[in-house]
Design a protein around this motif. Sequence first.
Motif, PDB file in Angstrom:
ATOM      1  N   LEU A   1       5.218 -53.576  43.793  1.00 26.65           N
ATOM      2  CA  LEU A   1       4.091 -53.505  42.864  1.00 26.65           C
ATOM      3  C   LEU A   1       4.187 -54.520  41.735  1.00 26.65           C
ATOM      4  O   LEU A   1       3.206 -54.814  41.080  1.00 26.65           O
ATOM      5  CB  LEU A   1       3.981 -52.099  42.264  1.00 26.65           C
TER       6      LEU A   1
ATOM      7  N   ILE B   1      -1.895 -46.400  32.524  1.00 30.53           N
ATOM      8  CA  ILE B   1      -2.691 -46.150  33.720  1.00 30.53           C
ATOM      9  C   ILE B   1      -3.413 -44.813  33.635  1.00 30.53           C
ATOM     10  O   ILE B   1      -4.587 -44.703  33.962  1.00 30.53           O
ATOM     11  CB  ILE B   1      -1.784 -46.182  34.965  1.00 30.53           C
TER      12      ILE B   1
ATOM     13  N   ILE C   1      -5.667 -48.653  35.152  1.00 34.58           N
ATOM     14  CA  ILE C   1      -5.988 -48.377  36.555  1.00 34.58           C
ATOM     15  C   ILE C   1      -7.200 -49.199  37.000  1.00 34.58           C
ATOM     16  O   ILE C   1      -7.271 -49.654  38.139  1.00 34.58           O
ATOM     17  CB  ILE C   1      -6.173 -46.861  36.824  1.00 34.58           C
TER      18      ILE C   1
ATOM     19  N   ALA D   1      -2.844 -55.129  33.760  1.00 36.40           N
ATOM     20  CA  ALA D   1      -2.581 -53.943  34.574  1.00 36.40           C
ATOM     21  C   ALA D   1      -1.180 -53.409  34.311  1.00 36.40           C
ATOM     22  O   ALA D   1      -0.936 -52.209  34.397  1.00 36.40           O
ATOM     23  CB  ALA D   1      -2.757 -54.278  36.053  1.00 36.40           C
ATOM     24  N   ASN D   2      -0.265 -54.329  33.964  1.00 37.89           N
ATOM     25  CA  ASN D   2       1.107 -53.892  33.733  1.00 37.89           C
ATOM     26  C   ASN D   2       1.376 -53.447  32.308  1.00 37.89           C
ATOM     27  O   ASN D   2       2.321 -52.718  32.044  1.00 37.89           O
ATOM     28  CB  ASN D   2       2.083 -54.999  34.116  1.00 37.89           C
TER      29      ASN D   2
ATOM     30  N   THR E   1      -6.647 -55.515  42.865  1.00 37.89           N
ATOM     31  CA  THR E   1      -6.642 -55.276  44.306  1.00 37.89           C
ATOM     32  C   THR E   1      -7.708 -56.111  45.004  1.00 37.89           C
ATOM     33  O   THR E   1      -7.449 -56.735  46.033  1.00 37.89           O
ATOM     34  CB  THR E   1      -6.894 -53.784  44.590  1.00 37.89           C
TER      35      THR E   1
ATOM     36  N   VAL F   1      -3.201 -48.038  43.673  1.00 43.25           N
ATOM     37  CA  VAL F   1      -4.479 -47.614  43.089  1.00 43.25           C
ATOM     38  C   VAL F   1      -4.887 -46.261  43.668  1.00 43.25           C
ATOM     39  O   VAL F   1      -5.257 -45.333  42.937  1.00 43.25           O
ATOM     40  CB  VAL F   1      -5.590 -48.656  43.350  1.00 43.25           C
TER      41      VAL F   1
ATOM     42  N   PHE G   1      -3.385 -59.073  36.149  1.00 42.81           N
ATOM     43  CA  PHE G   1      -2.082 -58.518  36.507  1.00 42.81           C
ATOM     44  C   PHE G   1      -1.272 -58.174  35.252  1.00 42.81           C
ATOM     45  O   PHE G   1      -0.682 -57.093  35.158  1.00 42.81           O
ATOM     46  CB  PHE G   1      -1.313 -59.535  37.352  1.00 42.81           C
TER      47      PHE G   1
ATOM     48  N   SER H   1      -0.202 -53.202  45.934  1.00 40.01           N
ATOM     49  CA  SER H   1      -1.025 -52.804  44.790  1.00 40.01           C
ATOM     50  C   SER H   1      -2.159 -51.869  45.188  1.00 40.01           C
ATOM     51  O   SER H   1      -2.476 -50.924  44.465  1.00 40.01           O
ATOM     52  CB  SER H   1      -1.608 -54.036  44.106  1.00 40.01           C
TER      53      SER H   1
ATOM     54  N   TYR I   1      -5.968 -52.511  37.722  1.00 45.60           N
ATOM     55  CA  TYR I   1      -5.359 -52.507  39.047  1.00 45.60           C
ATOM     56  C   TYR I   1      -6.386 -52.608  40.160  1.00 45.60           C
ATOM     57  O   TYR I   1      -6.193 -53.309  41.152  1.00 45.60           O
ATOM     58  CB  TYR I   1      -4.484 -51.271  39.254  1.00 45.60           C
TER      59      TYR I   1
ATOM     60  N   LEU J   1       2.956 -48.755  34.825  1.00 50.80           N
ATOM     61  CA  LEU J   1       3.730 -48.952  36.050  1.00 50.80           C
ATOM     62  C   LEU J   1       5.223 -48.942  35.736  1.00 50.80           C
ATOM     63  O   LEU J   1       6.008 -48.272  36.395  1.00 50.80           O
ATOM     64  CB  LEU J   1       3.340 -50.276  36.712  1.00 50.80           C
TER      65      LEU J   1
END
Lengths: 209, 205
Positions: B106, B69, B175, B64-65, B182, B153, B61, B149, B178, B83
């Motif tokens: 998100l 992306i 991505i 991903a942040n 997910t 995607v 997580f 989330s 992400y 994001l």
Amino acid sequence: MSALPRAADLGLIGCHVCRLVCRQPPEGADDMACPRCGSALHRRKPATYARTWALLLAAFMMYLPANFLPIMRTASLNDVDDNTILSGVKELWINGSADLAIIVFVASILVPMLKFLVLGTLLISSHMRTDWAQVQRARLYRLVEFIGYWSMLDVFVVALLSALVRFNVLSRVEPLPGVIFFGLTVVLTMLASMSFDPRLIWDSRDSDD
Amino acid sequence: MSTTSLEALQICEECDTVHRRRAMTRGEVGKCACCGATLEHYHSLNPNTMLALVLTAFIVFVQANLWPIVTLGLNGRHSSTTLWGAIITMWQSNAQVISVLAAATLFFFPLVKMLSIGWLLWFARQRRCAPGFVPIMVTLHYIGPWTMSEVFVLGALVAIVKAKVYFDVVADPGIYAYAVLTVLITIFARVDMRELWNMRMKDEG
Ligand SMILES: [Zn+2]
Ligand SMILES: [Zn+2]
């Protein structure tokens, strides 16, 4: 069907939050809290018809501008193009990504429409206490609950494209008011389906005995 | 009826039918005989495995942040976004509603979900009831449907295809992070909340 006892008949109440099985409080003392999680205990979700209708109507009022107003502006050196949800789907289709176009069409146009239809039907049929197609109606409700939030797809697409094509000198993408209405439509329909109490679908059975 | 017999019962959330609890084998899913709703799926929560999963999800997580992306290229110029880049852009382009929605569904809600489940499991592992157990469980109940989330995607995929028409587009590690997130979220979305509630009853009993 009478072989399956319902909580109300046995004087039981299931907590909406933690699902603890509790004994129904005596008449008049209906402000009882769940002994496990402290949430208020209700036989059915409170004011479910009024709340669901109100949220559904509000969602529909947002849904119209969400579809007619453009959701995104793409500007390049020589032209400015305002996209609606439908024109976005068309563009995806033409640019050779038919499968994604179908997914976006389903998520942003079909799913909200389905939610209005299904919740409207459920509200009316439950209000009439009919025992028509109960299993199917229960299934439809579950479907709407499950797919509802996928409608946010287009909102996230607009957000990502706007952030990406922002500092470009030659072109620019920016969100337009339609996307706000669309986001609100999704939130309101989600709230509407949450405030509907699916137990009402089965409440005609009370009158059987 | 005594309290013990109440514990032997469960009520279907969707049609109010009362069922008797029965012993279930691992992976079994109990369905309501009246409306077909899922009553419970038994997968005997192992706090250690689950905790490892939550920890992994948390690391993914964060990545991903932080990681971009998507990157766009046009005539040698590049721009990429994360994001938070998207959230801030929406705020600055007069779409604050969308900005708040995206930040909540998100970022904040998934974060709260992971931290809460991690916290509960950390104590469960030591056979203790976590401080704040009840308010945390109630919070989890209410934010449950509001984490999105997986929709994001798919949204990134659509954005890439749309941008590809005009630009060179590269999908960035963010991505993929992400996508992994997910999957992980789907796994612990399967944690039966009832099992967590019951875990507490066992501790007290
Ligand atoms: Zn409760
Ligand atoms: Zn049921």
